[in-house]
Write an enzyme that holds these catalytic residues in place. Structure first.
Site, short mmCIF file in Angstrom:
data_model
loop_
_atom_site.label_atom_id
_atom_site.label_comp_id
_atom_site.label_asym_id
_atom_site.label_seq_id
_atom_site.Cartn_x
_atom_site.Cartn_y
_atom_site.Cartn_z
N HIS A 32 -1.13 -0.90 -4.63
CA HIS A 32 -2.34 -0.65 -4.00
C HIS A 32 -2.33 0.68 -3.66
O HIS A 32 -1.49 1.29 -2.88
CB HIS A 32 -2.63 -1.66 -2.66
CG HIS A 32 -3.96 -1.54 -1.82
ND1 HIS A 32 -5.01 -2.19 -2.53
CD2 HIS A 32 -4.44 -0.63 -0.89
CE1 HIS A 32 -6.15 -1.91 -1.67
NE2 HIS A 32 -5.70 -0.76 -0.76
N ASP A 71 -7.30 -6.30 3.28
CA ASP A 71 -6.75 -4.98 3.47
C ASP A 71 -6.83 -4.44 4.76
O ASP A 71 -7.85 -4.22 5.17
CB ASP A 71 -7.71 -3.92 2.36
CG ASP A 71 -6.82 -2.73 2.36
OD1 ASP A 71 -5.84 -2.54 2.72
OD2 ASP A 71 -7.50 -1.92 1.61
N ASP A 114 -4.60 3.99 -2.18
CA ASP A 114 -5.61 4.23 -1.34
C ASP A 114 -6.21 5.75 -1.72
O ASP A 114 -5.33 6.68 -1.35
CB ASP A 114 -5.32 4.00 0.28
CG ASP A 114 -5.31 2.44 0.60
OD1 ASP A 114 -6.20 1.82 0.35
OD2 ASP A 114 -4.26 2.12 1.15
N HIS A 155 -8.12 1.77 -4.67
CA HIS A 155 -9.19 1.38 -3.65
C HIS A 155 -9.78 3.00 -3.37
O HIS A 155 -9.21 3.53 -2.53
CB HIS A 155 -8.23 0.62 -2.48
CG HIS A 155 -9.42 0.49 -1.33
ND1 HIS A 155 -8.90 0.23 -0.02
CD2 HIS A 155 -10.87 0.59 -1.05
CE1 HIS A 155 -10.05 0.10 0.89
NE2 HIS A 155 -10.94 0.39 0.06
N MET A 158 -8.72 8.59 -0.47
CA MET A 158 -9.72 8.99 0.51
C MET A 158 -10.21 10.20 0.49
O MET A 158 -9.37 11.16 0.40
CB MET A 158 -9.05 8.77 2.06
CG MET A 158 -8.39 7.36 2.15
SD MET A 158 -7.55 7.46 3.64
CE MET A 158 -6.69 5.62 3.67
N MET A 163 -11.94 -5.55 3.94
CA MET A 163 -11.23 -4.61 4.98
C MET A 163 -11.51 -5.49 6.19
O MET A 163 -12.29 -5.99 6.77
CB MET A 163 -12.04 -3.45 5.19
CG MET A 163 -12.39 -2.33 4.18
SD MET A 163 -10.59 -2.08 3.29
CE MET A 163 -9.74 -1.21 4.68
N SER A 168 0.92 -1.22 -0.04
CA SER A 168 0.28 -0.01 -0.02
C SER A 168 0.94 1.23 0.02
O SER A 168 1.57 1.67 1.15
CB SER A 168 -0.81 0.16 1.37
OG SER A 168 -1.71 1.11 1.17
N MET A 194 -12.11 5.10 -1.40
CA MET A 194 -12.89 5.15 -0.10
C MET A 194 -13.56 6.46 -0.14
O MET A 194 -13.03 7.65 0.67
CB MET A 194 -11.81 4.88 1.00
CG MET A 194 -11.45 3.63 1.41
SD MET A 194 -10.06 3.48 2.35
CE MET A 194 -8.80 3.64 0.83
C1 DX5 Z 1 -6.79 1.44 5.08
C2 DX5 Z 1 -6.31 1.17 3.73
C3 DX5 Z 1 -5.49 -0.12 3.47
C4 DX5 Z 1 -3.95 0.41 4.43
C5 DX5 Z 1 -3.10 -0.70 4.70
O1 DX5 Z 1 -8.05 2.47 4.85
O2 DX5 Z 1 -7.44 0.76 2.73
O3 DX5 Z 1 -5.06 -0.17 2.20
O4 DX5 Z 1 -3.11 1.58 3.59
O5 DX5 Z 1 -2.44 -0.42 5.59
P1 DX5 Z 1 -1.70 -1.30 6.70
O6 DX5 Z 1 -1.29 -2.57 5.96
O7 DX5 Z 1 -0.63 -0.61 7.34
O8 DX5 Z 1 -3.11 -2.05 7.59
ZN ZN Z 2 -6.92 -0.06 0.84
#
Ligand code: DX5
Ligand code: ZN
Length: 215
Positions: free
Chosen positions: A32, A174, A34, A65, A36, A136, A7, A67
């Site tokens: 990956h 994840d 993320d 991903h 947000m 998740m 990630s 969010m």
């Molecule tokens: C959380 C993200 C994850 C996050 C995972 O909202 O969707 O992808 O980056 O990070 P770790 O592996 O540190 O839990």
């Molecule tokens: Zn993620």
């Protein structure tokens, strides 16, 4: 053996090219990414310019991903920015089936992400239409959180649903994946492991990715 998706959220954003090139050299299979929006989750991460910059250097597919609320508004733009797999949250999608169709029409693989409280059973009507479930195993919003143990039970249930439908869907886990739980997750049926903190706080990220990859 699972696919490994480090990630980018845990990368050093001031040295993003360096970290992307490290992942290019590693056994990682996917990047990956993320996204947000500060509305669907209580954090804001990165957007289109950063995804484009990653895409410029990445030699592996981008697993994006989302969010964000109303993800359908931006599907085309994420394709243009470089997404290869695009996951939308079931909790953020009023017309989930339409979003899945839009993602596939853009030539991307379609993923559906589910929060820890969301039952696997809600996926039954779309399981034949998607390529990936991003399950998740922490509440979305932040890296470095503690893994939620109930995830194992949910993986078993999802695996059962996939087998019953003879669907071709990858199970991605994840959040909170580490060097203690990764083997158990693969044994339970995980096909893709996302790892942020575990990879980027490691003194040797390349070696850590290899360990995860060997399963
Ligand atoms: C959380 C993200 C994850 C996050 C995972 O909202 O969707 O992808 O980056 O990070 P770790 O592996 O540190 O839990
Ligand atoms: Zn993620």
């Amino acid at each position: 053996m699972a696919l490994i998706a480090p990630s980018i959220l845990s990368a050093d954003f001031a040295n993003l090219q360096r970290d992307v090139e490290m992942l290019n050299k590693s056994d990682a299979d996917l990047f990956h990414v993320d996204v947000m929006d500060g509305v669907f989750v209580p954090n804001i991460s990165l957007g289109f310019p950063v995804i484009k910059a990653i895409k410029k250097h990445a030699t592996k597919p981008l697993d994006v991903h989302l969010m964000i609320v109303e993800p359908e508004r931006y599907i085309k733009t994420f394709k243009e920015a470089g997404a290869d797999i695009l996951s939308v949250h079931i909790e953020a999608s009023t017309h989930l089936h339409r979003s899945i169709q839009m993602i596939k029409a853009e030539g991307m693989k379609a993923g559906v992400a589910i929060n820890p409280h969301t039952p696997v059973s809600l996926l039954s009507e779309v399981i034949m239409d998607i390529d990936l479930v991003c399950m998740m195993s922490v509440n979305p919003g932040f890296g470095g959180q503690k893994f939620i143990e109930n995830t194992y039970r949910k993986i078993t249930e999802l695996k059962k649903m996939i087998t019953e439908h003879n669907a071709k869907v990858m199970i991605e886990i994840d959040g909170g994946v580490d060097l203690i739980n990764y083997k158990k997750l693969i044994a339970a049926g995980a096909d893709v492991l996302v790892a942020g903190n575990t990879v980027f706080t490691s003194p040797n990220p390349i070696e850590t990715i290899s360990i995860l990859k060997k399963g």
